[in-house]
Scaffold this motif. Sequence first.
Motif, short mmCIF file in Angstrom:
data_model
loop_
_atom_site.label_atom_id
_atom_site.label_comp_id
_atom_site.label_asym_id
_atom_site.label_seq_id
_atom_site.Cartn_x
_atom_site.Cartn_y
_atom_site.Cartn_z
N HIS A 39 0.87 -1.18 0.00
CA HIS A 39 0.00 0.00 0.00
C HIS A 39 0.92 1.24 0.00
CE1 HIS A 39 -2.69 3.01 1.94
NE2 HIS A 39 -3.67 2.29 1.46
N VAL A 58 -0.84 -9.02 4.64
CA VAL A 58 -1.81 -9.42 3.61
C VAL A 58 -1.96 -8.26 2.64
CG1 VAL A 58 -4.24 -10.00 3.17
CG2 VAL A 58 -3.08 -10.97 5.17
N ASN A 78 -3.68 -5.69 0.23
CA ASN A 78 -5.04 -5.13 0.19
C ASN A 78 -5.65 -5.22 -1.20
OD1 ASN A 78 -3.26 -3.09 -0.84
ND2 ASN A 78 -4.87 -1.58 -0.57
N ASP A 137 3.16 -4.67 8.14
CA ASP A 137 1.95 -3.87 7.96
C ASP A 137 0.76 -4.82 8.08
OD1 ASP A 137 -0.29 -2.64 6.97
OD2 ASP A 137 0.66 -1.82 5.18
N GLN A 142 -4.35 -5.35 6.87
CA GLN A 142 -5.31 -6.30 6.27
C GLN A 142 -5.23 -7.68 6.90
OE1 GLN A 142 -7.65 -5.29 4.38
NE2 GLN A 142 -6.89 -3.34 3.60
N HIS A 146 -10.25 1.01 12.33
CA HIS A 146 -11.48 1.12 11.53
C HIS A 146 -11.67 -0.04 10.56
CE1 HIS A 146 -9.78 2.44 7.59
NE2 HIS A 146 -8.76 2.77 8.35
#
Length: 423
Positions: free
Chosen positions: A122, A184, A186, A211, A214, A236
Motif C-alpha cells: 500500500h 496481507v 489489500n 503492515d 489487512q 477502523h
Amino acid sequence: MYNINKVREDFPILQREVYGKPLVYLDNAATTQKPLCVLDAMREEYLNVNANVHRGVHYLSQQATDLHEAAREKVRQFINARKTEEIVFTRGTTEAINLVASSFCESQMQPGDEVLVTDMEHHSNIVSWQLQAMKRGIVVKHIPITDDGRLVCCHNTTTDGSVCCDGIATYLTERTRLVSIAHVSNVLGTINPVKDIIREAHAHGIPVLVDGAQSAPHMKIDVQDLDCDFFAFSGHKMYGPTGIGVLYGKEDWLEKLPPYQGGGEMIDKVTWERTTFERLPFKFEAGTPDYVATHGLATAIDYMERIGLDNIEAHEQELTCYCMEQLQTIDGMHIYGPLSPLGTVPSVKDAVVSFNVGNIHHLDMGTLLDRLGIAVRTGHHCAQPLMDRLGISGTVRASFALYNTKEEIDTLVAGIRRVAQMF
Ligand code: 7TS
C-alpha cells in the motif's frame, strides 16, 4: 460457527437500501461497519465520562484514563505483546508506519542505507520511506512478485500446502537496515509468509516491520510468535472507530528510537535548556489522544473475541473460496492474485478478491454494480506500483467481513453478469 443472522443485527447499516436495493457491502478492506456495542460504548463515554486523560486528579479524568489504559491492555492481549509499553496508539496504520520511518531513519540509517519493501505494498508503506529517501538519502528497494501475485522469494508451495520462504536473502545487502512488508495484500489478498521472512531477516541481523492493516481484522495475530520488531494496524478496518490505530514495537527498539512528534503527554521535564521525554509508550504519543476511540477499539476487539477469531477466519475463508469459484464461471473473468491452491491450509489468500471482466473498465463495473446496491472498490487501491507491475490501471475489488454471506456473493456474481451483458 456463529449465527450470521444474529451477527448482522448488530450492524443496523446492513439493513439499509441504496437506490431501492438492499445494500451489499463488500468494501471491507477500505473500512468495516461498526457494531452497535462500539457505537454505544463511545456514546456512553462522551455522555458520562468525558475528560482529558493522564492530566486531571479529578474523578472523570481518572475514569477516562482507566478506560484508555484498559484499552491498551486489551490491545496488548489481542496481539500477545509482552508489555503495554510496547503498544503505541496512533491515528492508524499510516501514522504508525510514518512514525517508524521517521524515527528509525533518523536514528538508525545513514545515506545509502536500504529499506526493503515489496511490489505489493500500500502507498503508506512506500511513500513513508520515499519521504525519508528525499530527506535523508536512504534507498527504497522492493522484492518483485510473480504473475499470480506472490513474492518471488516465497512462492514455493510444499506438498503439505505450506509456503516456504527460500529467497529473501537475495534481496538483502550489507546496506539493508529494515524490511517492511504487508502481512496481507489489500489488492491481491495474498497472505505473505511473514514468519519465515522475519526468521530469515533476523538471521542477517535485520529487523522487520509488518503492515498488519489487512491481517489483524481476519486472523489471530501473535507478535511474539511472529517475532516481528514492529506491527502496525488500524482500528477502523476491524469494526472499531476511525482515527485510531496501533504501532506495536519491541521495547528495545522503541527505547532506541527518538520521539516522532513533540508536545504534551510525551515529556518528562521541559526547560529552555534541556527537555527529557516520558517513558514508553507515552514518548510517542504527543498531544491529547483519541481516548474515546481507544475505548471503541477495545470494545471492537471484545466483539471479535466474543465471535471468535478462529470462527471469523473460517467464515471469511469460506466466503473467499466461494467467491473465487463463482467468479471463475463468468466469461472474460480475470482474477488477480493467488488462484490456487484454493482452500489449502495454511491459506495463501484472505478476504480480498480483485478482478476485471473482459475490456470493461473497473470504474464502469463499479458504478453499475453500485446501482444494483453492491458496494465494491475500484481503481488502484493505493497500490500504483502494483498496478504498474500487473500492467493495469485498476481492478474491481470485493472484500469481506464477518457479517457477509454467500447470498451476497451470489448477488455480486449476478450483478457482474448483468453488467457484462451491457457491454
Ligand atoms: N496498509 C495496508 C495494507 C492497507 O490496506 C491500508 C489501507 C493501509 C496500510 C493504510 O491504512 P489507514 O487506516 O492508515 O488508511 N487500505 C485501504 C484500502 O485498501 N482501501 O482503502 C484503504
